[in-house]
Motif scaffolding. Structure first.
Motif: not given
Length: 657
Positions: A633-657
């Motif tokens: 999860v940390q790699y996906d957020v900090a380095v990777g493609e952010r495949y699941v950021t919105d699913e595993i932590w909904p709204g965490s980037t401040g972007e609303q649906d």
């Protein structure tokens, strides 16, 4: 007698040859002097590089009396040679750019005391060497000068001016009296061409220094061929074992994390499914939310419990009200990322849930080296903003520390309140920092002024170093079994008095929230211990105790006592959800489960909730899987493609649906 035509021709021919011989002789002398000057100049720069390398390494070794510096220096002679080559390259680059040997030498030698003072102050205050990331503090001279005594700062600045004037100005005056080779025409263009060539060659070599951590880097190969063995678990040992310059280069920017085994979009989607199911199970019976609840996260500068350390004589408990609060709510011990420093790292871990220990060792300050590279970065701030909160950061100090303006913008804060914007700016006695009572009053005013529920991140300053001259009425404190002199007693007395003030201010703050008709939850933690404890205290108490600070999560609508044990700052966020009775998103369910079944990632080790240290290799299969999920999860957020950021932590980037 009239000269004949033939005689006139012969005379002109002889004159032409004489002029050619004179010109050739002058040119030869010019080249001889230029070549000799260049050789002596380069040799002089080499000698200066040797001296600087010796001074830097012997100074660092001298701060560690347990090491025999002469023996270590002999063992590290190959590494010292590599240091000299690096420094010589930098000196030749500076000489080619400036074009004056004496001025270059003066400027370089003037930098040495500045670097030494900075390195020694940081070692004393934070038990850390200088990193490349520390260069960012040059934009905050006020903060840098606050870390040293005014007398020392003035002495160093005077020394710098004297060195530049004596070496640079004096050398130029002496060589000017003897005269320099005059350059013009083709000779001038030759000099310019040579300087440009040196600039290009050394510039390319310096660029490679900045890429030290890339595969196949020539500089890194040079150090490793000479015996460098990198020690990422201890940067101080890293510098001691691999030379100062080698340790510095090792901390050049690199990828935040190595790609974990098995990272792919399919693997991340499977991970989300598993942790969504786990979150559903943990959320059974949770009926609260943050919809109309204020959230206050308090990073209390250098707040700790000195009564838990052996070797101190503190007659009265300086934090009784905090201790009483902790006994009645969710509370425990937090493992700080550093000693005497690391504020931004603790703040990063709390707001993101990410572990510094899972990043590459060169990622020493994510606030400076990672977060500003993104337009958005998942955090508690983004999550609450999507639920309708207004986000305010309050820091009663300078705005630019640790690139906070950029970081806070990336996190999604609506406003950043600094000492220039605060309505309450009281200071206590001679303390140069705004006190905690004023900081808490500012938060209360922000809550009162906001129509929307507020999420506030407060980073206090009252108990920041330096200690020893802040208060007029220090308590009587001392040591038990140690004799450390009056300066230590003054520092300890100042510190105890300061956290006692924080204790009272915190209780008044919580009382005011209890009287409010708005729901509010508070996460309070100390970011690290102060840096004045000596090696004797550290050896007596051990790493865990020297990195332990109090934390608690609290609600003004009632609390249930709960001992959360030993945790890291990256694992505190779920406790806010607990006291608010709010459902955990999958990511926080992972953090909660990791803490309960594994523990905390701390300095390359695992520390259980009971405070026991275990090696990663000793984890069982389930624990290894939890750690791997955390890495993915940390790699996906900090380095990777952010495949699941919105699913595993909904709204965490401040972007609303």
């Amino acid at each position: 007698m009239v000269m004949g035509e033939q005689e006139r021709v012969e005379a002109r021919s002889n004159t032409w040859w004489r002029r050619r011989r004179v010109l050739a002789l002058g040119t030869s002398r010019w080249w001889t002097r230029r070549l000799l000057g260049a050789f002596l100049g380069a040799a002089g720069m080499f000698v200066i590089a040797v001296v600087i390398a010796l001074v830097l390494n012997l100074t660092l070794m001298g701060t560690q009396p347990q090491y025999a510096w002469d023996e270590r220096l002999m063992r590290s002679s190959g590494l010292l040679a590599a240091d000299v080559l690096v420094l010589w390259t930098l000196l030749m680059l500076a000489w080619a750019a400036i074009g004056r040997w004496w001025w270059t030498t003066g400027l370089v030698l003037a930098l040495v005391p500045l670097v030494l003072v900075a390195a020694l102050v940081k070692l004393d205050e934070r038990q850390e060497p200088l990193y490349p990331a520390d260069l960012a503090f040059l934009s905050e001279p006020g903060f840098l000068f606050s870390m040293v005594s005014p007398v020392l700062a003035v002495l160093v600045l005077v020394l710098v001016v004297v060195i530049i004037a004596a070496v640079g100005g004096g050398g130029e005056w002496l060589t000017g009296r003897r005269g320099r080779p005059r350059t013009r025409g083709r000779e001038l263009w030759t000099v310019v061409g040579v300087r440009a060539l040196v600039l290009v060659v050394t510039g390319l070599m310096v660029v490679q220094m900045g890429r030290f951590n890339q595969d196949g880097n020539a500089w890194r190969n040079l150090y490793e061929e000479r015996g460098a063995q990198w020690r990422p678990w201890s940067q101080q040992e890293n510098y001691l074992s691999n030379s100062v310059v080698g340790g510095f280069l090792y901390n050049m920017p690199t990828a935040a994390m190595e790609r974990p085994e098995g990272y792919s979009e399919a693997a991340m989607e499977d991970l989300v499914d598993r942790w969504q199911t786990a979150a559903d199970g943990l959320n059974v019976g949770r009926e609260g939310s943050f919809a109309d609840t204020n959230v206050v996260v308090v990073l209390s500068e250098s707040f700790s419990d000195p009564t838990q350390l052996e070797g101190l004589d503190i007659p009265e408990d300086p934090i009784p009200l905090t201790r009483e609060t902790m006994a009645g709510t969710t509370a425990g011990t937090m493992l700080a990322t550093g000693i005497g420093g690391g504020t931004a790292n603790a703040e990063f871990e709390v707001l993101t849930g990410e572990h510094l220990g899972l990043f590459a060792p060169q990622m020493v300050v994510p606030y400076q080296m990672l977060v500003p590279n993104f337009a958005t970065y998942p955090s508690l701030v983004g999550t609450l903003r999507t639920e309708g909160h207004r986000a305010v950061a309050v820091h009663p100090y300078l705005a630019g520390m640790y690139k906070r303006p950029s970081v806070y913008e990336t996190f999604g804060f609506d406003e950043f309140v600094t000492e220039d914007d605060m309505r309450f700016t009281d200071r206590t006695d001679e303390n140069p920092y705004i006190d905690d009572t004023a900081a808490f009053d500012e938060v209360l005013a922000q809550i009162e002024d906001s129509d929307a529920p507020l999420v506030t991140n407060l980073v206090t300053m009252q108990n920041h170093a330096q200690y020893g001259n802040k208060y007029d009425d220090r308590p009587e404190v001392g040591t038990d079994g140690f004799t450390l002199g009056p300066s230590f007693t003054l520092a300890l007395g100042d510190y105890v008095r300061g956290i006692s003030d924080t204790d009272a201010a915190l209780r008044d703050f919580l009382d005011a929230l209890e009287e409010s008709d708005e729901d509010t939850v508070v996460l309070f933690y100390g970011d690290h211990l102060p840096g004045f404890y000596g090696d004797s205290f550290r050896r007596l108490n051990g790493d865990i105790a020297m990195h332990s600070t109090p934390f608690f999560a609290w609600s003004n609508r009632g609390n249930v006592p709960r001992d959360a044990g030993v945790s890291s700052s990256a694992l505190l966020m779920p406790y806010l959800y607990d006291v608010a009775d709010a459902p955990l998103p999958p990511y926080l369910a992972l953090l909660r489960t990791f803490h309960e079944r594994v523990g905390s990632v701390f300095q390359g080790q695992i520390v259980t909730p009971e405070g026991e240290v275990v090696a990663e290799d000793d984890l069982d299969e389930e624990q290894q899987r939890l750690l791997q999920d955390l890495r993915l999860v940390q790699y996906d957020v900090a380095v990777g493609e952010r495949y699941v950021t919105d699913e595993i932590w909904p709204g965490s980037t401040g972007e609303q649906d």
